[in-house]
Design an enzyme around this catalytic site. Sequence first.
Site, PDB file in Angstrom:
ATOM      1  N   CYS A 165      38.161  -0.746   9.483  1.00  0.00           N
ATOM      2  CA  CYS A 165      37.824  -2.115   9.841  1.00  0.00           C
ATOM      3  C   CYS A 165      39.070  -2.968  10.022  1.00  0.00           C
ATOM      4  O   CYS A 165      39.000  -4.174   9.997  1.00  0.00           O
ATOM      5  CB  CYS A 165      36.908  -2.727   8.792  1.00  0.00           C
ATOM      6  SG  CYS A 165      37.689  -2.927   7.190  1.00  0.00           S
TER       7      CYS A 165
ATOM      8  N   HIS B  74      47.416 -14.659  10.808  1.00  0.00           N
ATOM      9  CA  HIS B  74      46.130 -15.350  10.755  1.00  0.00           C
ATOM     10  C   HIS B  74      45.709 -15.830  12.133  1.00  0.00           C
ATOM     11  O   HIS B  74      44.584 -15.589  12.580  1.00  0.00           O
ATOM     12  CB  HIS B  74      46.229 -16.540   9.788  1.00  0.00           C
ATOM     13  CG  HIS B  74      44.987 -17.348   9.689  1.00  0.00           C
ATOM     14  ND1 HIS B  74      44.754 -18.446  10.480  1.00  0.00           N
ATOM     15  CD2 HIS B  74      43.889 -17.175   8.941  1.00  0.00           C
ATOM     16  CE1 HIS B  74      43.561 -18.939  10.195  1.00  0.00           C
ATOM     17  NE2 HIS B  74      43.015 -18.195   9.250  1.00  0.00           N
TER      18      HIS B  74
ATOM     19  N   ARG C 185      33.808 -11.078   6.579  1.00  0.00           N
ATOM     20  CA  ARG C 185      34.764 -11.618   5.602  1.00  0.00           C
ATOM     21  C   ARG C 185      34.184 -12.875   4.982  1.00  0.00           C
ATOM     22  O   ARG C 185      34.266 -13.957   5.578  1.00  0.00           O
ATOM     23  CB  ARG C 185      36.092 -11.932   6.308  1.00  0.00           C
ATOM     24  CG  ARG C 185      36.853 -10.688   6.737  1.00  0.00           C
ATOM     25  CD  ARG C 185      37.755 -10.955   7.919  1.00  0.00           C
ATOM     26  NE  ARG C 185      36.974 -11.184   9.128  1.00  0.00           N
ATOM     27  CZ  ARG C 185      37.395 -10.932  10.368  1.00  0.00           C
ATOM     28  NH1 ARG C 185      38.593 -10.467  10.584  1.00  0.00           N
ATOM     29  NH2 ARG C 185      36.617 -11.177  11.402  1.00  0.00           N
TER      30      ARG C 185
END
Lengths: 583, 583
Positions: A538, A167, A273
Amino acid sequence: MGDDIPSMEESLPAVFLELSKTFERLENHYKDMQDIEFTVERGQLWILQTRSGKRTAKAAFKIAVDMAIAGQISSDDALLRIDPLSLDQLLHPTLDPNAKRDLLTMGLPASPGAAIGEVVFDSDEAEELKKAGKKVILVRTETSPEDIHGMHAAEAIITSRGGMTSHAAVVARGMGRPCVSGAGDIRIDYESQKFVVMNRVVKRGDTLTIDGATGQVFVGSVDMMQPELSEDFSKIMAWADTARTLQIRANAETPLDVKTAKEFGAEGIGLCRTEHMFFEESRLAHFREMILASDKKGREDALAKILPVQREDFAAIFRIMEGRPCTIRLLDPPLHEFLPHTEEDIVLVAKSIGVTAKELMLRARELAETNPMLGHRGCRLGISYPEIYEMQARAIFEAQIIVEGETGQKPNAEIMIPLVSSPEELEILCKVIKTLADKIDAKNYSIGTMIELPRAALLADEIANHAEFFSFGTNDLTQTTYGLSRDDAGKFLPDYVREGIIEKDPFVTLDKAGVGQLINIASSKGRKTRNDIKLGICGEHGGDPSSIEFCHNLGLDYVSCSPYRVPIARLAAAQAAILSKRV
Amino acid sequence: MGDDIPSMEESLPAVFLELSKTFERLENHYKDMQDIEFTVERGQLWILQTRSGKRTAKAAFKIAVDMAIAGQISSDDALLRIDPLSLDQLLHPTLDPNAKRDLLTMGLPASPGAAIGEVVFDSDEAEELKKAGKKVILVRTETSPEDIHGMHAAEAIITSRGGMTSHAAVVARGMGRPCVSGAGDIRIDYESQKFVVMNRVVKRGDTLTIDGATGQVFVGSVDMMQPELSEDFSKIMAWADTARTLQIRANAETPLDVKTAKEFGAEGIGLCRTEHMFFEESRLAHFREMILASDKKGREDALAKILPVQREDFAAIFRIMEGRPCTIRLLDPPLHEFLPHTEEDIVLVAKSIGVTAKELMLRARELAETNPMLGHRGCRLGISYPEIYEMQARAIFEAQIIVEGETGQKPNAEIMIPLVSSPEELEILCKVIKTLADKIDAKNYSIGTMIELPRAALLADEIANHAEFFSFGTNDLTQTTYGLSRDDAGKFLPDYVREGIIEKDPFVTLDKAGVGQLINIASSKGRKTRNDIKLGICGEHGGDPSSIEFCHNLGLDYVSCSPYRVPIARLAAAQAAILSKRV
């Protein structure tokens, strides 16, 4: 050389002349600055070796552009001479190579750039200090979506755990923040606000310098050099755009990132997102209300509160992108990611949304998963709670109407359904979206899917019956094809590199033999069903030159990467196009 | 019928005669008991429908065998008439269909059989009560390897979480213990030793009855019927063995399970999960010592203590299997599964192995993973710590020598490397094992790998260079192909079945379209490199009739399943062989 030794020109004038001529001949022949080894034995010149000279990114850039302008090489050749990854040095601050430094530890070079700041261990605190005018470096074991505001506030991020696509790494690259991830020697003690590396202790407030391009962390502040985007840079980019056939899009969702992406030359958004939009404090409360609702009615009520905000999210993106395609991925992560985890947070959040801590804890426990990566997420949420996807589709359509009203331009929305593993999932969700579109007369949209699970790749012919485009989600496709969690792989991938099993981290450079095979299968099968199906990738690989070459050779339509990687991708795509023509 | 209504024979003698003849004709034609609908209108007989009559498993069995013995049908036809899954009714106790019952809740039919016992929430307690002569039912949120002794002690297991291939389900099937898993309505409160379903409370010590074949849980005790294995059963099995070409092996590791498997007709062990052997208390301490060791030397010292025990594990299996092939899978689960999780347990364990609780906690935290299914496990452990696999290989080879010395028979060991994703991993680990084998002159072994990751299937041609056999680990292959955690899928798979997206739980019946496609690819590629490569499957699907048919049609060599499923697999393999000949 000291004064007492005569120069070669003085002592061996004939040999010196011959050498000078040879230099010129070699540099003209190789059309590049040469690094030449020679010796003179009994008056005779021997050339031992010649190779193109090493230089800094900036120098290489300058030389290539100058030679092309002077007509010594073609613009294509100039493009081939620049290492796309070296552009990072031109786009970000770098450490002064001559500066003194005190290396503390190393982690992964997760996001390039150098930064100096004082250590802070908490995202809220990072934000406060930033407001107070301080420069901070956020140090965490791992980051989660709840740290986004802290990462925005920080100059750079260090984590002790997680790989190149953890992350922290992904978000930092997207923001253009330097980041060192997986610095495994760091042992953080949040309670006493310090961390230890071997025997050295670093406390909150201590100053560090990090180099995100090398993964190095230094004690104190190290002198830096600021980047200057030269005219040469624009020239190279213009030549690259002429040469390449692959389109370049960006992964971005905040107006800031979308703007950055466009400035760097992104021709569309390849991955928006939508879940990142739910983490802002104001809407997180509504989203949590939705998660805690006990029935569909309760969920719909909460979603109705999110709709206007989400609509404005999309309108902002459409305004910036001015009719360029925007691929919007509907909600992907498992719901438990939106709930607090520590007991302390649970009590706080419960209070703020008006439920008991016990209720919240129970729901959190109910939603907890053993392997969240393989859990109740992606379109599986859409199947269980179609009202979520319906709200998101409505927000997209209504935002299109608003922006078209303002500008007269038709925003181009590509609605993307994540984590599909069966054609039936897509069929059902397409129906939900199309029914809504017909009701509000939306027209300027297409529906497609991520191909990010092996089963989706294997059944791509059937899935293409319902998908107008495929976007290969190469991060998750790599995870499932290898059976390798990107959050956990950092611990043993070094053993694999050492043993020669893996050459490059498959989360950085696409694994052509395995994951590439699936992309190949899916592309062929998808085109067999629908010959004009739009194909792109992507994942993080969209910004990696060797992966971009693979995508070009496979004939994909576009790659999508972090905003700061767009120039790299433009150059790499140009190189792939030039090289494939020359074969 | 009351007395006042005359019988058909009396009132319509001609029609009755015609009907009787028609019955006989239809039953002769269909060679099966018929369930016939007819009507008589104005003296005319109309036959509306005829179909094979429904019957209990026992009756169907009896009818099929009797008809075959009488020569009315062939033994092949007799085999085709029996539903393999109905054998479960013949092998396990069942509830008396006429008994009164009070349904409490339902979960998944995870392991067949009926059982009665009193509720207990803790595995140690289950064991104590069993010793005291009580019959108990173990109720847990989930089970973990630390519950094995409790599951052994219990009559049956209920879990509130987990699917058909959760730990509880797999282990229970292996042991032949009835199990209901994923009974999601149950909310367990360990502290107050009770659970709640809707508004009903069940306390520790309360009696329950479960039917593992239907997933039902009843309050109180329900009358049961015991199974009797008839002579007919042996006849059917003998016919099946003549008809089938697929070999049937069993997944087993304890001597008890291995013996059961052999008694049920297993022709080999297809999967011996060596990690199960480390959970017994005596060796768990040594294994934890190995995990906590800070260097290779420390790990080797701890492994040296495990070697003799592990050697005896294998010797016991070799003795029972008398030269039949035994596939032994080297250590597979991530190391953190062997460490305690709760604070209480950590303190206890730390004391028992002589480290501080903090040290143990740190190591546990260091080893914790976000997605353990995709983490540091399988051959990745072998790469990081080759000494573990070396110890296991040594134990296998030394056990072979011991048993050969005792019996003169050569034990047949197939050493299986799990979770391979790259040919290089297998190459490196083969070298470790072969070097050792050469040193101690071991000969009667082969080395192969699980194909349980999509990448392994896609690269099977290269992997076959180093593998003498492939065993398809269809559980994990299903998880990675679908991107679906079997521990978490229970929560939303019901939505999928309801929406018609999934017909059958892919963890129960092999997904032919996706996972099957990979098995097909891997089989062809594997045979291309090594045309005599041995192919089998060892996931839970090895006991599922429709998956067995798929394996037969693909020409695999064997399927391996839980011991109690071996008869089902023998029959299903026979049916597949008969049907494929008839096409």
